[in-house]
Write a protein that holds these residues in place. Structure first.
Motif, short mmCIF file in Angstrom:
data_model
loop_
_atom_site.label_atom_id
_atom_site.label_comp_id
_atom_site.label_asym_id
_atom_site.label_seq_id
_atom_site.Cartn_x
_atom_site.Cartn_y
_atom_site.Cartn_z
N TRP A 80 -6.18 -2.69 7.58
CA TRP A 80 -6.37 -3.85 6.71
C TRP A 80 -6.69 -3.39 5.30
O TRP A 80 -7.50 -2.48 5.10
CB TRP A 80 -7.53 -4.73 7.21
N GLY A 81 -6.02 -4.02 4.33
CA GLY A 81 -6.30 -3.74 2.92
C GLY A 81 -6.10 -4.98 2.09
O GLY A 81 -5.13 -5.73 2.31
N GLU A 82 -7.02 -5.25 1.18
CA GLU A 82 -6.97 -6.45 0.32
C GLU A 82 -6.91 -7.75 1.14
O GLU A 82 -6.37 -8.75 0.69
CB GLU A 82 -5.75 -6.40 -0.62
N GLY A 83 -7.44 -7.72 2.35
CA GLY A 83 -7.46 -8.90 3.19
C GLY A 83 -6.20 -9.10 4.01
O GLY A 83 -6.08 -10.11 4.73
N PHE A 84 -5.24 -8.17 3.93
CA PHE A 84 -3.98 -8.29 4.65
C PHE A 84 -3.80 -7.12 5.62
O PHE A 84 -4.33 -6.02 5.40
CB PHE A 84 -2.79 -8.34 3.69
N GLU A 85 -3.04 -7.38 6.66
CA GLU A 85 -2.84 -6.38 7.70
C GLU A 85 -1.54 -5.61 7.46
O GLU A 85 -0.50 -6.20 7.12
CB GLU A 85 -2.79 -7.05 9.07
N GLU A 108 -12.03 -6.34 6.05
CA GLU A 108 -13.26 -6.27 5.27
C GLU A 108 -13.06 -6.98 3.94
O GLU A 108 -11.95 -7.02 3.41
CB GLU A 108 -13.68 -4.82 4.98
N THR A 109 -14.19 -7.49 3.39
CA THR A 109 -14.15 -8.00 2.03
C THR A 109 -14.33 -6.84 1.06
O THR A 109 -14.59 -5.70 1.48
CB THR A 109 -15.27 -9.03 1.81
N PHE A 110 -14.21 -7.11 -0.23
CA PHE A 110 -14.36 -6.02 -1.20
C PHE A 110 -15.80 -5.51 -1.27
O PHE A 110 -16.05 -4.40 -1.74
CB PHE A 110 -13.87 -6.47 -2.58
N THR A 126 8.85 10.90 9.02
CA THR A 126 8.04 10.53 7.86
C THR A 126 6.99 9.48 8.25
O THR A 126 7.20 8.67 9.16
CB THR A 126 8.90 9.95 6.72
N LEU A 127 5.90 9.48 7.52
CA LEU A 127 4.89 8.43 7.63
C LEU A 127 5.38 7.22 6.84
O LEU A 127 5.85 7.35 5.70
CB LEU A 127 3.56 8.93 7.08
N GLN A 128 5.28 6.03 7.45
CA GLN A 128 5.76 4.81 6.81
C GLN A 128 4.72 3.71 6.97
O GLN A 128 3.85 3.79 7.82
CB GLN A 128 7.09 4.36 7.45
N ALA A 129 4.85 2.68 6.11
CA ALA A 129 3.94 1.53 6.21
C ALA A 129 4.67 0.27 5.80
O ALA A 129 5.54 0.30 4.92
CB ALA A 129 2.71 1.75 5.32
N ARG A 130 4.30 -0.83 6.43
CA ARG A 130 4.82 -2.14 6.04
C ARG A 130 3.78 -3.19 6.36
O ARG A 130 2.93 -3.00 7.24
CB ARG A 130 6.13 -2.45 6.74
N ALA A 131 3.81 -4.29 5.62
CA ALA A 131 2.94 -5.41 5.92
C ALA A 131 3.27 -5.92 7.32
O ALA A 131 4.42 -5.92 7.75
CB ALA A 131 3.12 -6.51 4.89
N ALA A 172 -2.98 3.68 -3.43
CA ALA A 172 -3.00 3.18 -4.81
C ALA A 172 -4.42 2.77 -5.18
O ALA A 172 -4.63 1.79 -5.91
CB ALA A 172 -2.03 2.01 -4.98
N THR A 173 -5.38 3.51 -4.66
CA THR A 173 -6.85 3.37 -4.84
C THR A 173 -7.45 2.21 -4.04
O THR A 173 -8.68 2.09 -3.98
CB THR A 173 -7.27 3.21 -6.32
N TYR A 174 -6.66 1.37 -3.38
CA TYR A 174 -7.21 0.29 -2.57
C TYR A 174 -7.64 0.83 -1.22
O TYR A 174 -6.93 1.61 -0.57
CB TYR A 174 -6.18 -0.83 -2.39
N ARG A 175 -8.80 0.35 -0.76
CA ARG A 175 -9.39 0.81 0.49
C ARG A 175 -8.72 0.10 1.68
O ARG A 175 -8.53 -1.11 1.69
CB ARG A 175 -10.89 0.49 0.47
N PHE A 176 -8.36 0.88 2.71
CA PHE A 176 -7.79 0.35 3.94
C PHE A 176 -8.69 0.77 5.11
O PHE A 176 -9.09 1.94 5.22
CB PHE A 176 -6.38 0.90 4.17
N THR A 177 -9.02 -0.20 5.97
CA THR A 177 -9.90 0.04 7.11
C THR A 177 -9.27 -0.54 8.37
O THR A 177 -8.36 -1.36 8.32
CB THR A 177 -11.27 -0.60 6.88
N ARG A 178 -9.81 -0.12 9.52
CA ARG A 178 -9.24 -0.57 10.78
C ARG A 178 -9.51 -2.06 11.03
O ARG A 178 -8.73 -2.71 11.72
CB ARG A 178 -9.81 0.25 11.94
#
Length: 449
Positions: free
Chosen positions: A364-369, A442-444, A378-383, A433-439
């Motif tokens: 989760w990052g910025e309130g989105f999964e 979380e709020t900011f 390769t390592l990849q990511a998507r919303a 991009a400096t935004y925190r991602f957690t399992r």
């Protein structure tokens, strides 16, 4: 009706409805033999027709070759590489994307006199050409700007534009029928609006403006060239002509051609035409027009069923049949519909590296999964809710920093992804991009739901 019969019918319909004296078309793709077809008078598959401004795509590649070889930068003023009396502060990149504001044609009424200047005259009269818009303000098409870049590229290589073009693009790709002076020319015509009379246009030489519009070619050569612009690695595996990453850079939009209707864009010397529909598809290439001739050459990027090295070209000997240009797009769409690329079977792959297995899964990052996964090495990511046809972000490890990745495509291209591990080595959080991602969400202020 077979696929080839369908393509042929499309071409015949355009030739008849648009009243094109001679029409030549081709489809190039990696998984099928080249398809060509001609209809009309005095034309066969080896006949050469003028391709007009499709020439600009070749000149653009010459410029990008110079950039990749360290001979120039896109932000360089042209005066650094070409002796000019005026407009020397215009940058290479803006000129390549028609953002320079430079007037459309060289000084003088070249379309009245049909006398194009030579290189010395073009440069000598440059102080009489206007900037019709401030640089960077908006798209304004300029044959003059591209012509100057062609001579700049030739000069940096120690030759003329024509010599460098043959040596660095046409010969390596085997485009033997693409030439400045044709050996098997088709006559171009202006077809009367009120009768079926076709008046032959006089042959002309575009002189120093040649890098913008001089070339003649066949549909087969142009379809291969369009395929290169869409899928360079398939057409030129050794990247002899240009790195695939640079061609991708050329396809990135830099301007839209209209202020309100954003239906067409410009990259670095390339026209980008998104296709309507749910899929993310763009046709990349260029249109061309010269007295008595119209042409379109486009490659297809994206979309289900799109084969590798997929390009189409349509060349016609009428200066008024705009349907010729659209035919290239129609052929690409028809080929995917009638004969889509074969489906490649899925096969299991080796496991992801042990070091990165704890990265995989939901974050989760910025309130989105988001979902992080490992595909194609390769390592990849998507919303989590991202449509399947939208490409993922793809990461590449940073040398010497095993827990730092660079985003190389997709969302946040260019930004870093940092992994933070707990005491047992498991990745417990990410910073992308400096935004925190957690399992967990979380709020900011790090409140956990």
């Amino acid at each position: 009706m077979t696929a080839h019969e369908r393509y042929e019918r499309l071409a015949r319909q355009v030739q008849a409805d648009a009243r094109v004296p001679a029409l030549s078309v081709a489809i190039h793709r990696a998984d099928r033999p080249l398809w060509t077809f001609t209809v009309g008078t005095d034309v066969d598959e080896r006949s050469q027709l003028r391709i007009g401004s499709v020439t600009k795509t070749f000149t653009a590649v010459l410029v990008m070759q110079c950039r990749d070889d360290g001979l120039l930068e896109l932000d360089d003023p042209i005066s650094r590489h070409l002796p000019v009396k005026a407009h020397g502060d215009l940058t290479v990149g803006r000129m390549l994307s028609h953002l320079s504001g430079l007037q459309r044609e060289p000084f003088g009424d070249v379309w009245d006199t049909m006398q194009a200047p030579d290189v010395d005259t073009l440069l000598d009269q440059l102080d009489r050409a206007e900037r019709v818009l401030p640089p960077g303000q908006r798209f304004h098409y300029s044959n003059l700007a591209i012509a100057l870049l062609g001579h700049l590229a030739g000069g940096l290589r120690g030759g003329t534009w024509e010599e460098v073009l043959r040596e660095r693009i046409l010969d390596p790709l085997g485009l033997d029928d693409t030439v400045v002076t044709p050996s098997r020319p088709v006559v171009g015509y202006q077809v009367d609006a009120w009768s079926d009379y076709a008046h032959p246009e006089p042959p002309d030489d575009f002189g120093a403006v040649g890098p913008a519009a001089q070339l003649w070619s066949t549909a087969a050569d142009l379809a291969k060239w369009a395929a290169f612009l869409a899928d360079p690695k398939a057409v030129d595996p050794a990247e002899t002509v240009l790195a695939a990453a640079t061609v991708e850079e050329m396809r990135a939009p830099r301007a839209v051609t209209e202020d309100v209707l954003w239906a067409r864009g410009l990259g670095l010397g390339l026209i980008l035409q998104p296709q309507q529909g749910a899929e993310r598809i763009v046709h990349v290439g260029h249109d061309g027009a010269m007295p008595g001739f119209l042409a379109g050459a486009y490659g297809r990027v994206g979309g289900a069923g799109t084969p590798g090295a997929f390009g189409a070209a349509a060349l016609g000997s009428s200066g008024t049949a705009g349907e010729v240009i659209d035919l290239a797009h129609q052929l690409l769409a028809a080929a995917v519909e009638a004969d889509p690329a074969d489906i490649t079977p899925w096969v299991p792959a080796p496991p992801p590296p042990q070091r990165y297995r704890s990265v995989l899964g939901r974050w989760w990052g910025e309130g989105f999964e988001y979902v992080f996964s490992w595909h194609n090495g390769t390592l990849q990511a998507r919303a989590a809710d991202q449509p399947a046809n939208r490409p993922p972000a793809v990461f590449a490890p940073v040398d010497g920093q095993p827990d730092v990745f660079r985003t190389v495509s997709g969302r946040e291209t260019g930004e870093l992804l940092r992994l933070t591990r707990d005491a047992d080595g498991t990745v417990e959080r990410l910073h992308w991009a400096t935004y925190r991602f957690t399992r967990g969400q979380e709020t900011f202020d790090r409140y956990r739901f």
